[in-house]
Design a protein around this motif. Structure first.
Motif, PDB file in Angstrom:
ATOM      1  N   GLY A  83       0.794  -1.218   0.000  1.00 30.01           N
ATOM      2  CA  GLY A  83       0.000   0.000   0.000  1.00 30.01           C
ATOM      3  C   GLY A  83       0.825   1.265   0.000  1.00 30.01           C
ATOM      4  O   GLY A  83       0.273   2.365  -0.021  1.00 30.01           O
ATOM      5  N   PHE A  90      -2.578   4.367  -2.668  1.00 27.81           N
ATOM      6  CA  PHE A  90      -4.016   4.554  -2.804  1.00 27.81           C
ATOM      7  C   PHE A  90      -4.234   6.054  -2.720  1.00 27.81           C
ATOM      8  O   PHE A  90      -4.080   6.660  -1.651  1.00 27.81           O
ATOM      9  N   THR A 139      -4.951   9.356   0.043  1.00 24.69           N
ATOM     10  CA  THR A 139      -4.741   8.926   1.421  1.00 24.69           C
ATOM     11  C   THR A 139      -3.593   9.761   1.960  1.00 24.69           C
ATOM     12  O   THR A 139      -2.430   9.538   1.610  1.00 24.69           O
ATOM     13  N   GLU A 195      -4.099   6.117   6.448  1.00 25.81           N
ATOM     14  CA  GLU A 195      -4.153   4.692   6.099  1.00 25.81           C
ATOM     15  C   GLU A 195      -4.790   3.867   7.225  1.00 25.81           C
ATOM     16  O   GLU A 195      -5.234   2.737   7.001  1.00 25.81           O
ATOM     17  N   TRP A 236      -8.228   2.751   6.163  1.00 25.09           N
ATOM     18  CA  TRP A 236      -8.423   1.941   4.962  1.00 25.09           C
ATOM     19  C   TRP A 236      -9.470   0.860   5.216  1.00 25.09           C
ATOM     20  O   TRP A 236      -9.467   0.195   6.264  1.00 25.09           O
ATOM     21  N   ASP A 237     -10.365   0.692   4.233  1.00 28.03           N
ATOM     22  CA  ASP A 237     -11.452  -0.260   4.402  1.00 28.03           C
ATOM     23  C   ASP A 237     -11.048  -1.670   3.994  1.00 28.03           C
ATOM     24  O   ASP A 237      -9.893  -1.930   3.626  1.00 28.03           O
ATOM     25  N   ILE A 297      -9.471  -2.136   0.355  1.00 27.81           N
ATOM     26  CA  ILE A 297      -8.050  -1.804   0.233  1.00 27.81           C
ATOM     27  C   ILE A 297      -7.203  -2.866   0.921  1.00 27.81           C
ATOM     28  O   ILE A 297      -6.161  -3.291   0.398  1.00 27.81           O
ATOM     29  N   LYS A 298      -7.648  -3.309   2.082  1.00 29.72           N
ATOM     30  CA  LYS A 298      -6.894  -4.353   2.787  1.00 29.72           C
ATOM     31  C   LYS A 298      -6.835  -5.634   1.969  1.00 29.72           C
ATOM     32  O   LYS A 298      -5.816  -6.343   1.965  1.00 29.72           O
ATOM     33  N   ASN A 328      -4.223  -5.125  -0.651  1.00 33.52           N
ATOM     34  CA  ASN A 328      -2.900  -5.209  -0.025  1.00 33.52           C
ATOM     35  C   ASN A 328      -2.538  -6.653   0.320  1.00 33.52           C
ATOM     36  O   ASN A 328      -1.366  -7.048   0.242  1.00 33.52           O
TER      37      ASN A 328
END
Length: 456
Positions: free
Chosen positions: A18, A56, A59, A64, A67-68, A71-72, A75
């Motif tokens: 990320g 991302f 951000t 970070e 992050w939802d 996104i996780k 990653n």
């Protein structure tokens, strides 16, 4: 040793998923981390300075933590890939800098699709946005003749006020003949301009003058770009004159408000703009206030890289002449519609490629559904550039691009991705079209792994 590392990527095992980071070529001047606009400055054990940023977009340092799950999930995909080479890291960084409201869209999307398919980004690459763009490599503009065209606009407007004939400008700038005709028609004889109109012209000139000196479409810097100024400080000083609270722009706004009998002028993104607009009962003053606030906005905070830049400037000219910025001969919302159609087509294509649906059957299915516009061109580009060979790296990069095009957001109230075209997503859902099938399946699979069923 520090200079030898300049613009070199940090070893991959030292960068978290990320994020990306490069050496600045300097020795660290302080201990610990410090925030520099949208990046974080730190150093390695040898004291060599490092610049780190999230891939991302939008951000900012520290955000970070919010992050939802989507996104996780992306990653997590990255974490499973093992070491990535510099070519792949460059593609990922270039996906991060993509901003859909940039004037180079969709050329910039096609470049990224091609890079993902090839496993390498062409250099110089197109400048594709304002989020840490081209941090360690050369770029080129998608907007040839941008700044010269802005200078033509300035020349026409100043010449108009000085009494130069339109025919002279058409002879000087034949490619801008339509613009010259419209400008002279809308503004009318310069001697008949009211005092308020003259002040509005001065206010507009501040922004146009700024854009002849500073442009976000050029490629001379990683985060901010300049045309005829040499430093960020000089650009900021010019910007303060246009938009700053104590600048000439603010003083002109106050003078216009007083002489026109209008409420205090605010940029259109300021909540006070809408509050004051709703309190105006006189339709003419309402339209005039809209125009004045639009000019005060300066093309979205002096961002001439926005795809609407030249259309907005024409709106201002029409607004000064006619008292309202909406132009009868131009289709309202055309750019927003174009962007929504493009985003929808690319996001749909990426989603179905990631799921593994053959393009031929996807297009057949779409032929039986009326979504109100054509998406075949974007779907073809996605599949042609990405190709048939599917690898975990290619899928991860495609997922990153999908997320950027779907959710790119400049702030909580200003989305730039497909999510700002909610009606397209809603209509697609009614027609049984999912634009996030691959993500939903990935999150579902991840949840099953993390939360196994309890034995009965």
């Amino acid at each position: 040793m520090a200079n030898e590392k300049k613009n070199r990527l940090l070893p991959y095992d030292a960068v978290s998923p990320g994020f990306e980071a490069i050496y600045t070529g300097k020795k660290s001047s302080s201990e610990g981390e410090k925030v520099d606009m949208i990046t974080t400055i730190t150093s390695d054990d040898a004291g060599d300075e490092i610049r780190r940023w999230p891939v991302f977009s939008w951000t900012f340092p520290g955000q970070e933590k919010r992050w939802d799950e989507e996104i996780k999930h992306i990653n997590d995909m990255q974490s499973k890939l093992g070491p990535l080479d510099d070519n792949i890291r460059q593609i990922r960084a270039h996906i991060a800098s993509l901003v859909p409201c940039d004037s180079g869209f969709p050329v910039t999307v096609d470049e990224l699709l091609n890079a993902i398919g090839r496993g390498k980004l062409d250099e110089p690459s197109f400048r594709n946005g304002c989020w840490c763009s081209g941090m360690w490599w050369e770029q080129k503009t998608t907007q040839p003749s941008h700044t010269p065209s802005m200078r033509i606009i300035r020349s026409v407007l100043t010449g108009y006020l000085a009494g130069k004939s339109r025919e002279g400008f058409i002879e000087d700038f034949p490619g801008a003949a339509g613009f010259v005709h419209r400008t002279y028609e809308w503004l009318g004889p310069p001697a008949e301009l009211t005092e308020v109109q003259k002040l509005m012209m001065q206010r507009m000139f501040l922004t146009v003058d700024f854009f002849t000196k500073v442009s976000g479409t050029t490629v001379s810097g990683p985060c901010s770009q300049f045309s005829d100024v040499s430093t960020m400080k000089e650009a900021e000083m010019l910007g303060e004159e246009v938009l700053g609270e104590g600048g000439r722009g603010a003083r002109l706004d106050a003078e216009i408000s007083e002489k026109a009998g209008l409420p205090q002028i605010h940029p259109r993104w300021d909540p006070k703009f809408q509050d004051y607009l709703e309190k105006l009962d006189d339709p003419q003053k309402k339209e005039l206030y809209r125009t004045c606030c639009a000019i005060a906005s300066g093309v979205y905070t002096l961002s001439d890289c926005h795809h609407n830049t030249f259309r907005l400037i024409e709106n201002w000219i029409h607004g000064i002449g006619a008292g309202k910025s909406s132009i009868p001969t131009r289709k309202a919302g055309a750019e927003r519609e174009r962007m929504g159609h493009l985003l929808f087509g690319y996001v749909l294509g990426l989603d179905k490629w990631l799921v593994g649906v053959p393009m031929q059957f996807l297009l057949l299915d779409l032929g039986h559904i009326d979504i109100g516009f054509e998406v075949k061109n974007e779907v073809l580009r996605v599949y042609a550039y990405l190709g048939e060979k599917r690898t975990p790296v290619r899928e991860w990069l495609a997922a990153c691009l999908w997320h950027s095009l779907m959710y790119n957001v400049m702030d909580a109230d200003n989305p730039a991705g497909l999510v700002c075209h909610k009606h397209f997503i809603e209509e697609a859902g009614k027609a049984g079209i999912s634009l996030r099938e691959w993500m939903d399946s990935g999150l579902s699979a991840g949840k099953q792994i993390r939360e196994p069923e309890n034995p009965s």
